[in-house]
Design a protein around this motif. Structure first.
Motif, PDB file in Angstrom:
ATOM      1  N   ASN A 102       0.863  -1.183   0.000  1.00 29.17           N
ATOM      2  CA  ASN A 102       0.000   0.000   0.000  1.00 29.17           C
ATOM      3  C   ASN A 102       0.897   1.230   0.000  1.00 29.17           C
ATOM      4  O   ASN A 102       1.584   1.522   0.987  1.00 29.17           O
ATOM      5  CB  ASN A 102      -0.913  -0.016   1.232  1.00 29.17           C
ATOM      6  CG  ASN A 102      -2.047   0.985   1.125  1.00 29.17           C
ATOM      7  OD1 ASN A 102      -1.902   2.043   0.516  1.00 29.17           O
ATOM      8  ND2 ASN A 102      -3.181   0.641   1.713  1.00 29.17           N
ATOM      9  N   ASN A 105       1.053   4.315   2.804  1.00 30.79           N
ATOM     10  CA  ASN A 105       1.783   4.258   4.070  1.00 30.79           C
ATOM     11  C   ASN A 105       2.893   3.210   4.079  1.00 30.79           C
ATOM     12  O   ASN A 105       3.557   3.019   5.096  1.00 30.79           O
ATOM     13  CB  ASN A 105       0.828   3.993   5.235  1.00 30.79           C
ATOM     14  CG  ASN A 105       0.157   2.621   5.160  1.00 30.79           C
ATOM     15  OD1 ASN A 105       0.311   1.899   4.180  1.00 30.79           O
ATOM     16  ND2 ASN A 105      -0.583   2.280   6.199  1.00 30.79           N
ATOM     17  N   TYR A 107       2.664  -0.012   3.954  1.00 30.63           N
ATOM     18  CA  TYR A 107       2.357  -1.281   4.621  1.00 30.63           C
ATOM     19  C   TYR A 107       2.353  -2.415   3.595  1.00 30.63           C
ATOM     20  O   TYR A 107       1.845  -2.266   2.475  1.00 30.63           O
ATOM     21  CB  TYR A 107       1.006  -1.220   5.327  1.00 30.63           C
ATOM     22  CG  TYR A 107       0.732  -2.435   6.183  1.00 30.63           C
ATOM     23  CD1 TYR A 107       1.260  -2.517   7.464  1.00 30.63           C
ATOM     24  CD2 TYR A 107      -0.022  -3.498   5.706  1.00 30.63           C
ATOM     25  CE1 TYR A 107       1.024  -3.636   8.261  1.00 30.63           C
ATOM     26  CE2 TYR A 107      -0.259  -4.618   6.485  1.00 30.63           C
ATOM     27  CZ  TYR A 107       0.276  -4.678   7.761  1.00 30.63           C
ATOM     28  OH  TYR A 107       0.054  -5.781   8.540  1.00 30.63           O
ATOM     29  N   TRP A 109       1.271  -6.276   2.631  1.00 32.61           N
ATOM     30  CA  TRP A 109       0.423  -7.441   2.863  1.00 32.61           C
ATOM     31  C   TRP A 109       1.073  -8.631   2.155  1.00 32.61           C
ATOM     32  O   TRP A 109       1.152  -8.670   0.931  1.00 32.61           O
ATOM     33  CB  TRP A 109      -0.980  -7.210   2.306  1.00 32.61           C
ATOM     34  CG  TRP A 109      -1.786  -6.208   3.082  1.00 32.61           C
ATOM     35  CD1 TRP A 109      -1.890  -4.876   2.832  1.00 32.61           C
ATOM     36  CD2 TRP A 109      -2.584  -6.471   4.229  1.00 32.61           C
ATOM     37  NE1 TRP A 109      -2.716  -4.280   3.754  1.00 32.61           N
ATOM     38  CE2 TRP A 109      -3.156  -5.244   4.627  1.00 32.61           C
ATOM     39  CE3 TRP A 109      -2.885  -7.618   4.967  1.00 32.61           C
ATOM     40  CZ2 TRP A 109      -4.006  -5.134   5.726  1.00 32.61           C
ATOM     41  CZ3 TRP A 109      -3.739  -7.512   6.056  1.00 32.61           C
ATOM     42  CH2 TRP A 109      -4.291  -6.285   6.436  1.00 32.61           C
ATOM     43  N   GLU A 291      -4.014   0.378  12.099  1.00 36.14           N
ATOM     44  CA  GLU A 291      -4.238   1.397  11.072  1.00 36.14           C
ATOM     45  C   GLU A 291      -4.354   0.806   9.668  1.00 36.14           C
ATOM     46  O   GLU A 291      -4.516   1.542   8.693  1.00 36.14           O
ATOM     47  CB  GLU A 291      -3.098   2.418  11.098  1.00 36.14           C
ATOM     48  CG  GLU A 291      -3.042   3.236  12.381  1.00 36.14           C
ATOM     49  CD  GLU A 291      -1.966   4.297  12.336  1.00 36.14           C
ATOM     50  OE1 GLU A 291      -1.611   4.747  11.223  1.00 36.14           O
ATOM     51  OE2 GLU A 291      -1.480   4.696  13.404  1.00 36.14           O
ATOM     52  N   ASN A 292      -4.276  -0.506   9.557  1.00 36.64           N
ATOM     53  CA  ASN A 292      -4.398  -1.172   8.271  1.00 36.64           C
ATOM     54  C   ASN A 292      -5.469  -2.251   8.352  1.00 36.64           C
ATOM     55  O   ASN A 292      -5.664  -2.879   9.395  1.00 36.64           O
ATOM     56  CB  ASN A 292      -3.066  -1.797   7.853  1.00 36.64           C
ATOM     57  CG  ASN A 292      -2.011  -0.751   7.563  1.00 36.64           C
ATOM     58  OD1 ASN A 292      -1.973  -0.170   6.488  1.00 36.64           O
ATOM     59  ND2 ASN A 292      -1.147  -0.498   8.561  1.00 36.64           N
ATOM     60  N   PRO A 364      -6.787  -3.609   0.093  1.00 39.96           N
ATOM     61  CA  PRO A 364      -6.100  -3.103   1.295  1.00 39.96           C
ATOM     62  C   PRO A 364      -6.623  -1.718   1.661  1.00 39.96           C
ATOM     63  O   PRO A 364      -6.876  -0.880   0.784  1.00 39.96           O
ATOM     64  CB  PRO A 364      -4.632  -3.061   0.865  1.00 39.96           C
ATOM     65  CG  PRO A 364      -4.675  -2.917  -0.624  1.00 39.96           C
ATOM     66  CD  PRO A 364      -5.909  -3.617  -1.091  1.00 39.96           C
ATOM     67  N   THR A 366      -6.310   1.663   4.502  1.00 39.86           N
ATOM     68  CA  THR A 366      -5.482   2.344   5.495  1.00 39.86           C
ATOM     69  C   THR A 366      -6.241   3.526   6.045  1.00 39.86           C
ATOM     70  O   THR A 366      -7.192   4.025   5.412  1.00 39.86           O
ATOM     71  CB  THR A 366      -4.154   2.807   4.873  1.00 39.86           C
ATOM     72  OG1 THR A 366      -3.383   3.505   5.861  1.00 39.86           O
ATOM     73  CG2 THR A 366      -4.380   3.740   3.694  1.00 39.86           C
TER      74      THR A 366
END
Length: 791
Positions: A102, A105, A107, A109, A291-292, A364, A366
């Motif tokens: 993502n 931010n 992040y 997965w 946050e995710n 996804p 966020t």
């Protein structure tokens, strides 16, 4: 030797009696549908925990060094294993591992835990499963057994990559059983799409195969977003109203979660009644990690799909990880009993794969994507619901029908049923009125006079065919209930009083007649026998032998049937319709001449609803499956509870969070609840209208009829109380009728719900009160004490 020959002859005779469209595989005692609900056994499986002593944990940077970026857009990056970076000297194999990044931010997965090999709990076979993009359950015909094979076991599975537009196509070659499965991984605008075209699956099941093997089910990305022992969060499960499963909840003795989306196939009639569950109506789940978060949607092939979840620890996943994933049923299953042996059935599968697409989208999320979020906000099930709502509106074209300042009271009226009477000393079943058209009008008049001015009415069992349990497609009023003159007076009253009303038909279970016959129009089970609908004794859960068995109507007649229904309703001037239980029922027809899968039935129902909405008008749907929503104007019977499985950590109104402000909906019958007050309060917290069942007949008149399940519904007991409950809720519901829910927080017995228009409600289940706009109202001030007569 003679005994062995006898056993072999019996098995051969059983195989000859089975239809050519089915193949016998294995025996599983006391299983309702072993192929769909029980895990396959692995001959090589080692359940002991054996940590790999040579493993050293990897960082994300270490893993990315072995990968390549396959696709990228403004929001996401998609990475796959880079075959060019393999250490060929040491015979390094490509890992079945992908990453979805993502970009808002950073992040990541991972489709599998990057350190699954270092799991200190899991046995080697389960570590391989964690590392697998797909896990295939296959039926070995001659061995009469099933086995699991895993793409993460790279010593036994060949993996080849080929680039495609915005993604990669991976072909998994399960060499041990001779099955190849191509899977496409494609990056979309804000999602990763994983799909399988079943026409591309090759397997050893032809006549030349020495040991034929059938692909039975396929689990996709069972480790995608898997949470470890050190992670906080939960899974969002669309079971009933909705539920959450907390990571690492230590419920080791609870069963893992595994339920068919849209409920089990009713063609496979169990010998005993199974547990009562609420069912899964939405083909999705969510993962919340601070946050995710991630929304997963079974966007195609959902008609034959299971939702599975387990938590870390021995007795659950038997690994260090918490998992949630979809498993697609490739072949429907049934059981066949040989002769007098009713304890050891043969499992029977469809012979051929149905060509269809299996597809899952992973979205996804966020906190940066949430317009209602403050900095550092943790995403929750409300965010999952909001993204799924957007998916329904954008991708499935669900239409908003919710209007401002509307609070409705839903009423189900039940006309007639068959009741045994003595005629000249002989027992005869005759059509009997339980609520005549005149009584229906009286009930509605009394409700409106008591203050329930905004009614939505469903007319059930109002035609002769409906009363008799036959296929119902005509618009002619029943003489048993008062005939066409009284029916016209009733409809004139409803139209003149602004009442929304829906004539209801439920054409699933039926008796022969009306041009539809049990020998020609009944769905066929995978085993080759006709699908019959069985009533079970409430005490013991075994078939009730006193009642005549009904047949299950083949979905192959739906198109013709609902064309006739649309034509008749159109001629009668009706402007609305409800298909009753068909909104929440899905099954196939596995006859060799007219085989129809659940996904094909799903398509037939959609086409029928599209026709009815176009040619008749508004459609009411009862507890609808997701594919019904694009054709639905109003909804009834949304549950406010989950199935209550032990693995769950709490109920949430997920379905309501998705639909509020889009399509108006109601509860199940308030007067049918064991705790009507609590149901009403939970309904207020979820922004739900109320529904009541009502009959003109007293409870004693319902004895020994199929209306005895409505023992609580005598209208004289409930008209006043229904109006009082409506008065308690209507002002609040009207304020938020077209507004989306943006927050739902439960703290013990207090539930705070916030809406997009700024309204906030606080429901106190203990005090039986609700506070909105600074004003608190108590239920006891609206509903007289002792209203719940049958509790």
């Amino acid at each position: 030797m003679q005994k062995k020959r006898h056993i072999l002859c019996c098995l051969l005779a059983a195989a000859m009696m089975l239809p050519t469209a089915a193949m016998p595989v294995s025996a599983e005692p006391d299983a309702e549908s072993a192929a769909e609900t029980e895990p396959a056994q692995d001959a090589e499986a080692d359940t002991g925990s054996q940590a790999n002593p040579d493993w050293a944990d990897r960082t994300e940077k270490d893993v990315f060094a072995k990968m390549r970026k396959v696709a990228e857009n403004e929001k996401l990056e998609f990475w796959a294993w880079d075959e060019s970076k393999l250490d060929e000297e040491n015979d390094e194999k490509p890992e079945d591992l992908f990453a979805l990044v993502n970009k808002s931010n950073g992040y990541i997965w991972w489709t599998s835990p990057i350190n699954a090999e270092g799991d200190s709990i899991a046995a080697p076979v389960l570590r391989s499963e964690l590392k697998s993009g797909v896990v295939l359950t296959a039926a070995q015909i001659l061995e009469r057994s099933t086995t699991n094979v895993r793409s993460g076991d790279t010593l036994k599975t060949g993996i080849t990559y080929s680039d495609i537009t915005n993604g990669v196509k991976v072909t998994y070659n399960f060499r041990k059983i001779g099955i190849k499965i191509p899977v496409s991984y494609v990056l979309g605008e804000d999602y990763l799409e994983v799909s399988v075209d079943t026409s591309g699956i090759t397997e050893k099941n032809d006549a030349s195969a020495e040991k034929p093997v059938l692909a039975q089910s396929l689990a996709m990305l069972n480790g995608f977003g898997a949470a470890g022992l050190d992670e906080d969060g939960y899974f969002v499960i669309p079971d009933g109203s909705g539920a959450v499963i907390n990571f690492n909840n230590q419920k080791y003795s609870a069963k893992t979660y595994s339920q068919m989306i849209y409920d089990v196939d009713t063609t496979a009639v169990p010998k005993t009644k199974g547990p009562v569950v609420e069912g899964v109506s939405l083909p999705m789940y969510g993962i919340c990690k601070g946050e995710n978060a991630m929304l997963a949607v079974a966007s195609e092939g959902d008609g034959s799909c299971m939702l599975c979840a387990d938590v870390s620890g021995t007795g659950q996943s038997n690994t260090e990880y918490n998992r949630c994933y979809f498993k697609f049923v490739l072949r429907s299953a049934d059981q066949y009993y040989l002769g007098s042996d009713q304890l050891n059935p043969l499992d029977v599968y469809e012979k051929n794969l149905t060509h269809r697409k299996l597809q899952v989208r992973y979205y996804p999320l966020t906190a940066a994507d949430d317009v209602n979020a403050d900095g550092g906000k943790s995403l929750d099930y409300v965010d999952i619901a909001a993204r799924y709502r957007q998916y329904l509106l954008d991708e499935k074209h669900v239409q908003k029908t919710a209007a401002a300042n509307q609070a409705k009271l839903y009423i189900d009226l039940y006309g007639g049923c068959m009741k045994q009477r003595n005629v000249l000393g002989f027992p005869v079943f005759m059509k009997t009125s339980m609520t005549s058209y005149e009584e229906m009008q009286e009930i509605l008049e009394q409700l409106q006079n008591a203050g329930a001015e905004n009614l939505v009415v469903s007319l059930n069992r109002w035609t002769d065919a409906g009363i008799a349990g036959k296929v119902d497609f005509k618009s002619k009023a029943s003489g048993t209930l008062g005939g066409s003159s009284d029916f016209r007076k009733l409809t004139d009253y409803m139209n003149g009083s602004g009442i929304e009303w829906f004539p209801t038909v439920t054409n699933t279970a039926y008796y022969s007649g009306s041009g539809y016959w049990s020998l020609t129009d009944t769905a066929v089970r995978v085993s080759g026998s006709f699908a019959r609908i069985v009533d079970y004794e409430r005490a013991y859960g075994v078939p009730y032998g006193e009642k005549k068995t009904m047949s299950l109507l083949s979905p192959n007649v739906f198109s013709e049937l609902y064309q006739k229904l649309a034509k008749n309703y159109q001629s009668a001037g009706f402007k609305s319709v409800s298909l009753g239980g068909l909104s929440s029922t899905l099954y196939g027809d596995y006859g060799k001449k007219s085989g129809t899968s659940r996904d094909q039935t799903k398509q037939a129902v959609e086409e029928s609803l599209k026709l009815l909405k176009s040619d008749v008008g508004a459609v009411l749907s009862e507890d609808p499956n997701a594919y019904v929503l694009p054709y639905t104007d109003t909804i009834t019977d949304l549950p406010l509870y989950s199935s209550g499985f032990n693995i769950f950590d709490g109920d949430i109104p997920l379905y309501q969070l998705v639909m509020h402000g889009v399509i108006p909906y109601s509860t199940k019958a308030v007067n049918g609840s064991a705790d009507a007050e609590r149901l009403v309060l939970l309904a207020l917290a979820a922004g739900s209208n109320l529904r009541f069942d009502m009959l003109g007949a007293e409870t004693s008149d319902l004895k020994d009829t199929d209306f005895d399940v409505y023992y609580y519904a005598f209208s004289d007991y409930w008209i006043e109380n229904a109006a009082q409950y409506y008065d308690f809720t209507k002002d609040i519901l009207a304020k938020i009728s077209d507004s989306e829910i943006i927050s739902y927080v439960r703290e013990d017995d207090r539930i705070t719900t916030k809406y997009a228009n700024g309204t906030e409600t606080v429901v106190d289940l203990n005090e039986c009160s609700v506070t909105a706009d600074g004003q608190t109202r108590f239920l006891k001030d609206y509903v007289r004490e002792g209203a719940e007569v049958f509790e």
